[in-house]
Enzyme design. Sequence first.
Site, PDB file in Angstrom:
ATOM      1  CB  SER A   1      -3.313  -6.095  -2.325  1.00  0.00           C
ATOM      2  OG  SER A   1      -1.985  -5.884  -1.939  1.00  0.00           O
TER       3      SER A   1
ATOM      4  CG  ASP B   1      12.963   8.037 -17.646  1.00  0.00           C
ATOM      5  OD1 ASP B   1      12.948   6.943 -17.036  1.00  0.00           O
ATOM      6  OD2 ASP B   1      13.196   8.129 -18.867  1.00  0.00           O
TER       7      ASP B   1
ATOM      8  CG  HIS C   1      -3.068  -7.470   2.683  1.00  0.00           C
ATOM      9  ND1 HIS C   1      -3.138  -6.097   2.484  1.00  0.00           N
ATOM     10  CD2 HIS C   1      -2.763  -8.005   1.472  1.00  0.00           C
ATOM     11  CE1 HIS C   1      -2.892  -5.826   1.215  1.00  0.00           C
ATOM     12  NE2 HIS C   1      -2.666  -6.951   0.578  1.00  0.00           N
TER      13      HIS C   1
END
Length: 433
Positions: free
Chosen positions: A149, A359, A412
């Site tokens: 993951s 940023d 998953h």
Amino acid sequence: MSAHSPLSYRHGDLVCTDHSLDVPLDHDAPGGPRIEVFAREVTAAGREHEDLPRLLWLQGGPGGRAERPNAAGAWLRRALDDYRVVLLDQRGTGRSTPADRTTLARFGEDSAAAAGYLAHFRADSIVRDAELLRRRLQGDEPWSVLGQSFGGFATLTYLGLAPEGIAQAYITGGLPTLTGHADDVYRAAYARVLAHNERFFARYPADQRIADAVAAHLAEHDVRMPTGERLTVRRFQTLGIMFGTSAKFDSLHYLLETAFTQGVKGPALTDTFLRGVDAAVSFAERPLYAALHEPIYAQGCRATDWSAHRVRREFPAFDAGAQGPLRFTGEMVYPWQFDEDPALVPLREAAGHLAARADWPALYDLDRLAANTVPVVAAVYQDDMYVDREQSLATAAAVRGLRTWVTPTYAHDGVRADRAVLDRLIAMAREAG
């Protein structure tokens, strides 16, 4: 970098060795503040003196500690057939220096400073920690990496930042978009979560009535969980995070069946149900997961700006106040959770700064990935609720030599559920080699 003497001990049929080292908070400012990083090395008993190669396990998350040997998934036993396994508590988690409401309290009212601190807990910093640990344990020799993951996200960062440190890489359910914005991630995720809702209620059709009744009850009553905070409808909806793994998909059904009892004034929610909800929705054990869930996708000059919260408006099916059946959300994190979850309230302002930041440094070196020479194999789960299949395959195509195994068999948590997943990936890597 300073290191501490390792401690070894037996755990059943495993031999564990604990390692810890001091690393810079900001690797670009090595003379600044330092934190501690912890890792546990595990070897099969009787093989601890063999010259086995090391495999670094990069946990899912963000903000999740490494699995413990007594509760590790099926992958660990398969890995121990070939490797010494290094279980890294990624910075801020487990026995590494924690980052939570207690430790962050030292920043007081300076939420911008707290956000600046937390900005150093993304994949790029984790990878540089891992490199210091690798050199501490085995010098210039590369090791193998298994990323599950978010650990797969970090593995791709690793391949761009320090490919010389990796002999081969295995990735399970962890190929993120390399260039997409968080909006792209959540837009695709909401559609997948709706599909998982349909799957769940098709399996347990009577649960729709219960879920709707719970939501109606919460809307009309001030219901408190055993921990004291109020359970709201929107927080109840976040139980959909359980849909994404085979281990927990059915757990929501068995939780819902405990929902109601007959109280003095009519139907009431049981303590069993409320305690189970609290265990599933509280971020007390993983506050970094909430604070960094969107920043792990942030690159360049565009803020995430609470992406999951904004994109949700495009999916009216999740509007609990609208007509129609209740739908559960997934692993999305919302700004209101920092008001309702006591573990997150002290992090609210810092999380707001992170959401507004525009940023962020790049997490992936696209040129290096395009020229990659490290053997990389990845399991892509066809119906993965957490990581989008199409985005994963686009990323796989951008990494030179990356081989994928697309499978409909597993959710998953496939690598934890069945050792055959890692077995298949190791075989693929050997074929490629």
